[in-house]
Design an enzyme around this catalytic site. Structure first.
Site, short mmCIF file in Angstrom:
data_model
loop_
_atom_site.label_atom_id
_atom_site.label_comp_id
_atom_site.label_asym_id
_atom_site.label_seq_id
_atom_site.Cartn_x
_atom_site.Cartn_y
_atom_site.Cartn_z
N GLU A 276 -25.80 -16.13 -4.78
CA GLU A 276 -26.26 -17.37 -5.14
C GLU A 276 -26.87 -18.68 -3.95
O GLU A 276 -27.43 -19.51 -5.06
CB GLU A 276 -24.94 -18.41 -5.91
CG GLU A 276 -24.81 -20.25 -6.07
CD GLU A 276 -23.83 -20.46 -7.11
OE1 GLU A 276 -23.53 -20.56 -7.85
OE2 GLU A 276 -22.76 -20.74 -6.09
N HIS A 297 -17.31 8.73 -9.72
CA HIS A 297 -17.39 9.67 -11.25
C HIS A 297 -18.26 8.66 -12.41
O HIS A 297 -17.85 8.87 -13.89
CB HIS A 297 -15.53 9.83 -11.80
CG HIS A 297 -15.04 10.78 -10.79
ND1 HIS A 297 -15.07 12.64 -10.81
CD2 HIS A 297 -14.73 10.65 -9.13
CE1 HIS A 297 -14.40 12.98 -9.54
NE2 HIS A 297 -14.48 12.31 -9.44
N LYS A 411 -27.08 -25.19 -17.62
CA LYS A 411 -26.45 -26.40 -17.65
C LYS A 411 -26.82 -27.41 -19.00
O LYS A 411 -26.24 -28.26 -19.62
CB LYS A 411 -25.66 -27.14 -16.54
CG LYS A 411 -24.67 -25.68 -15.65
CD LYS A 411 -23.95 -26.76 -14.87
CE LYS A 411 -23.08 -26.31 -13.57
NZ LYS A 411 -22.12 -26.92 -12.73
#
Length: 425
Positions: A276, A297, A411
């Site tokens: 951010e 792995h 938003k």
């Protein structure tokens, strides 16, 4: 102070050396308020601020939470909860302290139902964390748990179990807290969410879990003093400068690796901090994380032979705080008796170093960070080191490391679509 080792990156760095002049300029701009977002650099002074009455009120509230509740539900998203969760997972909840559950970071009905079921009929308190009080995800979760509190204890008694951590201004949550008598803690105006872990945002849940937040604040203050070193010997300068030089050479992804499963949420906190802060205006290193040896792995093949766009940064601890010996096996069927009696931690360290060496030979620059321990001191060291390094790195990248304009895009769309759907119902 953390120790930083860039030996595994030297073959990939410019022989002329790292750009410490830019790191020095960035550090000066940060501490003297000369850079972008200078009004959001209060986090540099949080440890000093918290050592007075602020810390006393946090400790007092944490003591009440421990006395009245078996569970503390912390409601927040992003920087409002990741730091506290990282600390509690890494350091560990102390015996006889409330279990800390986290809500407000998901809208999954399945996850929310499971959380309510996990809470069960136990006595609980709520810490709602939001600078504005209007962020959708925590606001909706707060409705749920406030309703559960009122149903269990009645409205009046429920109010005494709600702790609000919010902005100082008369925002939605602050007004609700004042109107209802919730105990309130302030998120300073000059501290953004992802830099707020050393404020009440992180310290109150940590204290409720039994973590020595006085020690965290003291170690953080000491670490910030040590990291104020204006020299290429400063590990924050080294980390920031190495990242930026490697980025300019085409290394666009940084993987944070650690061999401790309880470090997982610390890695998530780190990802938000750097992602951010740096990811804007079309630039920035993409932050990812892996856990060793499990991911050797799973992701090991990609790291070893995938696109050469990676930087690997390994976090280690000088004192892991625990030992567990490998037992002797009669018959030695697996051929591993030569390891019997050794500590699992020492074997884990060898596995990590083997991976680092292999990845470096495979073309992945490798950086290493060593903190003191997985306790209060090590946590404080890592938080201060990463916060300072991130700010310096952001300024070297010529972005404002303290804003997040891109977050608002989703938003705006979200609220528009939600209102449209509600209007059509």
């Amino acid at each position: 102070m953390v120790k930083f080792d860039l030996g595994g990156a030297v073959p990939f760095l410019d022989p002329a050396g790292l750009d410490y002049a830019s790191a020095a300029a960035a550090h000066r701009a940060l501490t003297e308020g000369l850079g972008q977002g200078a009004d959001s650099t209060g986090w540099l002074h949080l440890p000093k601020r918290m050592t007075g009455t602020g810390l006393k009120s946090i400790l007092s509230a944490a003591n009440r939470i421990r006395n009245q509740s078996e569970v503390l539900v912390v409601i927040g998203i992003g920087g409002s909860c990741l730091g506290a969760r990282a600390a509690i997972e890494a350091i560990g909840r102390k015996p006889d302290c409330p279990e800390v559950l986290f809500a407000g970071h998901t809208l999954s009905p399945r996850a929310l139902s499971a959380l309510v079921e996990q809470l069960g009929d136990r006595d609980f308190s709520v810490n709602i964390i939001s600078k504005s009080g209007t962020t959708l995800e925590p606001a909706l979760s707060f409705r749920v748990f406030k309703s559960l509190l009122e149903k269990k204890y009645g409205r009046s008694a429920a109010r005494r179990r709600i702790y609000a951590t919010t902005g100082a201004d008369n925002n939605v949550l602050k007004k609700a807290a004042d109107d209802n008598g919730y105990e309130t803690f302030v998120i300073p105006d000059d501290v953004g969410g992802r830099y707020s872990v050393l404020s009440a945002v992180g310290l109150l849940p940590m204290a409720a879990a039994g973590i020595d937040v006085s020690a965290v604040a003291e170690h953080a203050a000491a670490s910030f003093r040590e990291l104020n070193l204006r020299s290429p010997e400063n590990p924050a300068w080294q980390y920031a400068a190495a990242r930026q030089q490697l980025y300019r050479s085409g290394r666009t992804i940084e993987i944070l690796a650690c061999s401790e499963p309880s470090f997982r949420y610390m890695a998530d906190w780190w990802k938000q901090l750097f992602g951010e802060s740096e990811g804007k205006k079309g630039v920035g290193i993409f932050p990812a994380s892996v856990e060793y040896p499990a991911d050797l792995h799973a992701m090991g093949q990609y790291i070893q032979e995938g696109p050469r766009t990676l930087i690997e940064t390994v976090v280690r601890f000088a004192d892991p705080g625990c030992r567990f010996s490998i037992p002797f096996e009669i018959g030695d069927g697996d051929g591993l008796n030569y390891l019997s009696g050794r500590d699992f931690g020492s074997v884990s360290a060898v596995v990590t170093e083997a991976a680092r060496a292999a990845h470096t030979l495979g073309g992945v620059p490798n950086l290493a960070i060593t903190a003191s321990d997985m306790a209060e001191q090590g946590f404080a060291e890592l938080v201060t080191f990463f916060e300072l390094s991130c700010a310096i790195s952001g300024y070297m990248l010529h972005v404002n490391p303290f804003d997040q304009p891109g977050v608002e895009a989703y938003k705006e769309n979200m609220y528009r679509l939600l209102r449209r759907e509600s209007d059509n119902d």
